[in-house]
Enzyme design. Structure first.
Site, PDB file in Angstrom:
ATOM      1  N   HIS A 112       0.899  42.960 -11.998  1.00 49.21           N
ATOM      2  CA  HIS A 112       0.465  42.963 -10.584  1.00 49.21           C
ATOM      3  C   HIS A 112       1.661  43.092  -9.634  1.00 49.21           C
ATOM      4  O   HIS A 112       1.614  42.608  -8.501  1.00 49.21           O
ATOM      5  CB  HIS A 112      -0.329  41.701 -10.242  1.00 49.21           C
ATOM      6  CG  HIS A 112      -1.466  41.418 -11.172  1.00 49.21           C
ATOM      7  ND1 HIS A 112      -2.682  42.037 -11.076  1.00 49.21           N
ATOM      8  CD2 HIS A 112      -1.549  40.589 -12.250  1.00 49.21           C
ATOM      9  CE1 HIS A 112      -3.483  41.598 -12.043  1.00 49.21           C
ATOM     10  NE2 HIS A 112      -2.812  40.731 -12.773  1.00 49.21           N
ATOM     11  N   GLU A 148      10.874  61.625  -8.028  1.00 51.03           N
ATOM     12  CA  GLU A 148       9.750  61.779  -7.102  1.00 51.03           C
ATOM     13  C   GLU A 148       9.018  63.098  -7.335  1.00 51.03           C
ATOM     14  O   GLU A 148       7.781  63.158  -7.250  1.00 51.03           O
ATOM     15  CB  GLU A 148      10.252  61.684  -5.658  1.00 51.03           C
ATOM     16  CG  GLU A 148      10.740  60.302  -5.284  1.00 51.03           C
ATOM     17  CD  GLU A 148      11.425  60.244  -3.928  1.00 51.03           C
ATOM     18  OE1 GLU A 148      11.753  59.138  -3.486  1.00 51.03           O
ATOM     19  OE2 GLU A 148      11.645  61.314  -3.319  1.00 51.03           O
ATOM     20  N   LYS A 178      22.343  58.018   2.309  1.00 50.52           N
ATOM     21  CA  LYS A 178      21.235  58.106   1.360  1.00 50.52           C
ATOM     22  C   LYS A 178      21.626  58.761   0.036  1.00 50.52           C
ATOM     23  O   LYS A 178      22.358  59.745  -0.010  1.00 50.52           O
ATOM     24  CB  LYS A 178      20.068  58.897   1.964  1.00 50.52           C
ATOM     25  CG  LYS A 178      19.417  58.257   3.156  1.00 50.52           C
ATOM     26  CD  LYS A 178      18.775  56.929   2.824  1.00 50.52           C
ATOM     27  CE  LYS A 178      17.559  57.076   1.946  1.00 50.52           C
ATOM     28  NZ  LYS A 178      16.451  57.778   2.601  1.00 50.52           N
ATOM     29  N   SER A 187      20.417  63.045   2.192  1.00 48.69           N
ATOM     30  CA  SER A 187      19.576  63.238   3.374  1.00 48.69           C
ATOM     31  C   SER A 187      20.275  64.172   4.347  1.00 48.69           C
ATOM     32  O   SER A 187      21.501  64.169   4.460  1.00 48.69           O
ATOM     33  CB  SER A 187      19.310  61.891   4.056  1.00 48.69           C
ATOM     34  OG  SER A 187      18.801  62.072   5.359  1.00 48.69           O
TER      35      SER A 187
END
Length: 494
Positions: free
Chosen positions: A165, A299, A292, A286
């Site tokens: 969870h 992804e 970044k 980025s």
């Protein structure tokens, strides 16, 4: 060398005898499929060589015609290999090959389709393609599995928080966590092997739908094209696309497993966790934020999983409510399969490199393990082993954890005197039993995270992958190649 190209006038269709007028350009454009099925040209040419040999065997064509056909088909393949064709004059790969063969060898090319339909011809092309595609995916999955084993062995002693969870649950060996994905991908491997077996039936001889009117020796064709057996029902053979549907299902399972793996790694790579670090080679930056380092590869794999799952839905809906036997709807099957294969193959090929070089931030992991009461279940188990019922032990432990949270302390900061007020079963050996290593070693079942079990399973899993390598080598021998095919046919003619 002359190029494959259409004549200035509109080319006759393979079926032009029945239709009085030329089809309109809009109809030609709408039914055009060569931009997709051109990917099957090598399979189509192999099938035509084998089928020509079958026709020669029953006296439909002469040995001289067969030699001409083989030579002509090889010329066409060489031109297609070099992208020397104009696809705009043809309906599909079958019409391209037959028309170009006529240009190379003359009217005897008109015999090559005797007793054969594009309906069984395309199934043959697809199955030959599929057998090779399956091996490509199997090889890539095998490399991934071996990289998972290697990473697990390298980090065999690292204790890691397991989550349920998305809440901290219990301590687990990081190697055990990695090998949970080994099991998922191993199931995928077995599905792919079964896909190979299920598709390995020759469709030739089925004709349009009721079988061929010529006594084609399908056992001979199976031998030439390396199929283990012949199809048993002509109507099923030309309308069956289970082999592709099963393949896409297997690919969707692979992509779902990759997606879940990527999601974990993306989370563990965040500053909030900082459990792992990805190599710079597999990250991007980025355009506006200089600090970044984004896990874009992971992804994108996660995103591509949606495409492949969508491909499965497309393929199933494509077949929904189709009447028995062949229907033109099947023209759309190849693009779906090619897309699913390409997305899965590229995802596997990059992910197996990512997982090989993941770095663990062990200090951050160890610091994180001190919070979240990961030892709670082992506290309850301790009490049970001392004589308490599990439900009472669960209740006692829950109250202890609540007390620790309120006082902002850890369980180890509780004194033994306090613990004995909670249960008479607590004794001086308690703290040794809830040490993280003790929690790991206390998991006795064969499937558990006990280090001895994990090491034994790693050895067993490495042996399993060596067996898979042997299976893949054997499957490769069951995929036809044009050089061996031609040599076999020439030996048969000698």
């Amino acid at each position: 060398m002359k190029y494959l190209q259409k004549k200035a006038e509109k080319m006759d269709k393979l079926w032009s005898g029945r239709i009085n007028s030329n089809t309109s350009k809009i109809a030609d454009d709408f039914t055009f499929s060569l931009d997709i099925d051109i990917n099957l040209y090598a399979q189509d040419i192999m099938g035509s060589i084998a089928y020509s040999a079958g026709l020669e065997k029953i006296g439909i064509i002469s040995k001289d015609d067969l030699k001409k056909m083989i030579k002509g088909l090889l010329l066409i393949k060489n031109k297609l290999d070099k992208n020397k064709y104009d696809k705009s004059g043809y309906e599909d790969i079958h019409s391209l090959v037959e028309h170009e063969l006529k240009k190379e060898i003359g009217d005897s090319a008109g015999k090559i389709h005797t007793g054969r339909s594009r309906n069984d011809q395309i199934v043959l092309d697809e199955k030959i393609y599929l057998k090779k595609a399956l091996v490509y995916i199997l090889e890539s999955l095998t490399e991934l599995e071996l990289n998972i084993i290697q990473s697990a062995e390298k980090n065999i002693d690292v204790i890691f928080p397991a989550y349920t969870h998305m809440q901290k649950a219990q301590p687990v060996l990081f190697s055990h966590y990695l090998m949970s994905f080994f099991e998922k991908f191993y199931r995928d491997i077995n599905k792919l092997i079964q896909n190979f077996e299920d598709c390995d039936y020759l469709p030739l001889g089925s004709g349009a739908c009721t079988g061929s009117g010529y006594e084609i020796d399908t056992k001979y064709l199976s031998f030439l094209l390396k199929f283990k057996d012949e199809g048993k029902n002509s109507m099923d053979e030309v309308s069956n696309r289970d082999y592709f549907q099963d393949f896409i299902y297997s690919l969707s399972c692979i992509m779902l497993h990759l997606s879940r793996f990527c999601e974990d790694l993306i989370i563990y790579n965040t500053n909030e966790f900082s459990f792992i670090e990805l190599k710079d080679e597999f990250c991007t930056g980025s355009s506006i934020m200089p600090q970044k380092k984004n896990p874009d590869i992971l992804e994108l794999i996660r995103g591509k999983s949606a495409i492949v799952v969508g491909n499965l839905m497309q393929f199933e809906v494509l077949q929904k409510s189709l009447p028995t036997s062949y229907n033109r709807d099947f023209q759309e099957d190849k693009g779906i399969v090619f897309k699913a294969f390409n997305e899965t193959f590229s995802s596997l090929n990059i992910f197996k490199e990512v997982i090989k070089d993941i770095k663990l931030n062990k200090d951050n992991i160890n610091k994180n393990m001190r919070e979240g009461f990961l030892e709670a279940t082992d506290i309850a188990d301790y009490l049970v082993k001392k004589g308490e019922t599990f439900r009472n032990a669960h209740n006692i432990t829950g109250k202890m954890i609540k007390y620790c949270i309120e006082k902002k302390i850890t369980v180890k900061e509780l004194g033994i005197d306090f613990l004995k007020t909670q249960s008479p079963f607590f004794s001086d050996d308690f703290f040794d039993n809830i040490d993280l290593k003790s929690c790991i070693n206390a998991k006795k079942t064969d499937c558990g995270t006990n280090k001895i079990n994990v090491k034994n399973n790693l050895k067993h899993d490495f042996d399993k992958m060596n067996k898979i390598k042997i299976i893949i080598s054997e499957l490769k021998l069951r995929i036809p190649d044009i050089t061996t095919l031609i040599k076999t046919v020439e030996n048969e003619m000698a």
